[in-house]
Design a protein around this motif. Structure first.
Motif, short mmCIF file in Angstrom:
data_model
loop_
_atom_site.label_atom_id
_atom_site.label_comp_id
_atom_site.label_asym_id
_atom_site.label_seq_id
_atom_site.Cartn_x
_atom_site.Cartn_y
_atom_site.Cartn_z
N ALA A 180 13.38 -8.83 0.64
CA ALA A 180 14.18 -10.05 0.84
C ALA A 180 13.56 -10.81 2.01
O ALA A 180 13.56 -10.32 3.14
N ASP A 181 13.05 -12.00 1.73
CA ASP A 181 12.35 -12.77 2.77
C ASP A 181 13.30 -13.76 3.43
O ASP A 181 13.70 -14.75 2.83
N ALA B 138 5.61 -13.34 -8.17
CA ALA B 138 4.88 -13.10 -9.42
C ALA B 138 3.81 -12.02 -9.23
O ALA B 138 3.61 -11.18 -10.11
N ARG B 139 3.13 -12.05 -8.07
CA ARG B 139 2.07 -11.05 -7.83
C ARG B 139 2.65 -9.64 -7.68
O ARG B 139 1.96 -8.65 -7.92
N SER C 242 0.82 -1.22 0.00
CA SER C 242 0.00 0.00 0.00
C SER C 242 0.86 1.27 0.00
O SER C 242 0.37 2.34 -0.34
N THR C 243 2.13 1.14 0.37
CA THR C 243 2.95 2.36 0.49
C THR C 243 4.34 2.27 -0.18
O THR C 243 4.95 3.30 -0.45
N ILE C 244 4.83 1.08 -0.40
CA ILE C 244 6.22 0.90 -0.86
C ILE C 244 6.41 1.45 -2.28
O ILE C 244 5.50 1.38 -3.11
N SER C 245 7.60 2.00 -2.54
CA SER C 245 7.84 2.57 -3.87
C SER C 245 8.18 1.48 -4.87
O SER C 245 8.81 0.48 -4.53
N SER C 246 7.79 1.74 -6.10
CA SER C 246 8.17 0.87 -7.21
C SER C 246 9.70 0.84 -7.28
O SER C 246 10.35 1.86 -7.04
N ASN D 39 3.45 -4.40 -9.37
CA ASN D 39 3.74 -3.21 -8.55
C ASN D 39 5.17 -2.71 -8.80
O ASN D 39 5.61 -1.76 -8.15
N GLY D 40 5.91 -3.40 -9.66
CA GLY D 40 7.31 -3.02 -9.91
C GLY D 40 8.21 -3.32 -8.72
O GLY D 40 9.24 -2.67 -8.51
N ILE D 41 7.81 -4.33 -7.91
CA ILE D 41 8.59 -4.69 -6.72
C ILE D 41 9.17 -6.09 -6.89
O ILE D 41 8.47 -7.00 -7.35
#
Ligand code: NAD
Length: 303
Positions: free
Chosen positions: A92-93, A107-108, A83-87, A112-114
């Motif tokens: 890193a999980d 993939a999802r 909802s807030t992160i920039s493209s 969002n360009g993330i």
């Protein structure tokens, strides 16, 4: 310099975040307020929810949560990162997660360009604190290089496992192997104690012979034999890893006879010892089965 967001400040997440704090500005979030406060006292900046981490401007966000379900929640829920992160940001999980769910989340996020990569760790809280923990990354080569420049603040032991999901697969296989070794070593220690071998001598000999490894040279002398049954890793988390590893085996049609056996022993231990105990407590199952008290036996050698 890159600012970092860090979500999940438990036993492992807290230790990893602490190492990054030395080199980076860190925006942190955890459902447990006291875990946040500990890090803030050490110089981190508290965010107000996952969306607050995204809004901080940090473009490298780390998650270290119990399972992939919580990772999905902090990324995609209504107050999630997206909802807030920039493209252009990279997530890193570092959770020990499900490779299939990780691929799905990556993939999802494309629209969002993330980017999302998996970067689980192995070596325990002690390894994270000492700066020696192994980090295994799944993602494209250019993202591996980007992540490496940040992860070098945690440990030099950074590996490219393959494409997205490969880090998680590698980690699950690692933990399945270490669980099998743990069970075999604990069983052997109970027998050796019953035979009358001093437990610490058993560990010393094992650590120099063909059955040597982390359980023999570190877990036995540090935790099991002195009865310090708290190594900072939950029994339920390892059971989760065994569930995921054996599911991966089923999906890939790769028989895992030993891994499935280990998963069942961990289920038995969970039922008997409860959900909230440390992994080292599993020794109690073997002590009871053999009718020995390892800590007491060790003390009797010292009297
Ligand atoms: P932990 O249970 O100590 O901590 C988990 C943290 O996540 C808690 O502070 C909890 O409040 C927080 N949390 C849970 N749901 C959340 C949410 N929706 N939003 C924000 N915070 C949330 O677990 P840990 O030992 O730190 O392990 C984290 C991950 O690292 C797990 O996947 C585990 O398998 C893996 N891991 C742990 C170790 C270890 O030795 N502890 C070693 C290797 C890998």
């Amino acid at each position: 310099m890159t600012d970092i967001g860090f979500i999940g400040l438990g036993n492992m997440g807290g230790a990893l975040a602490r190492r990054l704090l030395k080199d980076f500005t860190l925006y942190v979030w955890d459902l447990n307020r006291s875990a946040v406060e500990v890090l803030v006292d050490e110089g981190a900046i508290a965010a107000d929810g996952p969306d607050g981490v995204g809004a901080s401007g940090a473009d490298f966000i780390i998650t270290c949560l119990p399972t992939s379900a919580q990772v999905d929640e902090v990324i995609f829920s209504s107050n999630g990162l997206v909802s807030t992160i920039s493209s252009g940001a990279l997530i890193a999980d570092m959770t020990t997660g499900d490779p299939m769910l990780t691929k799905n989340m990556a993939a999802r996020l494309v629209k969002n360009g993330i980017d999302l990569i998996d970067a689980p760790v192995s070596g325990g809280v002690a390894g994270a604190e000492a700066g020696t923990i192994a980090i295994m990354i799944g993602g494209p080569a250019q993202l591996f290089e980007k992540a490496k420049s940040v992860f070098e603040a945690i440990s030099p032991n950074i590996f490219h496992a393959g494409e997205v999901g490969a880090g998680h697969s590698m980690k699950l296989i690692n933990n399945m192997i270490s669980s099998c070794i743990r069970l075999a070593t604990f069983e052997g220690l109970a027998l050796a104690t019953k035979v009358g071998i001093e437990p610490i001598r058993f560990a010393e000999i094992l650590a120099k012979g063909s059955a040597r490894g982390y359980i023999a040279d570190t877990t036995l002398p540090t935790h099991i034999i002195p009865g310090r049954l708290e190594q900072g890793f939950g029994l339920a988390l390892m059971h989760k890893d065994l569930m995921l590893a054996t599911k991966l085996g089923q999906d890939m049609k790769a028989p895992l006879t030993t891994g499935n056996y280990a998963r069942e022993v961990f289920q038995m231990a969970l039922n008997e010892l409860g959900e909230d105990v440390d992994i080292s407590q599993i020794i109690k199952i073997f002590e009871r089965a053999a009718g020995v008290d390892i800590c007491e036996a060790q003390q009797s050698f010292q009297r």
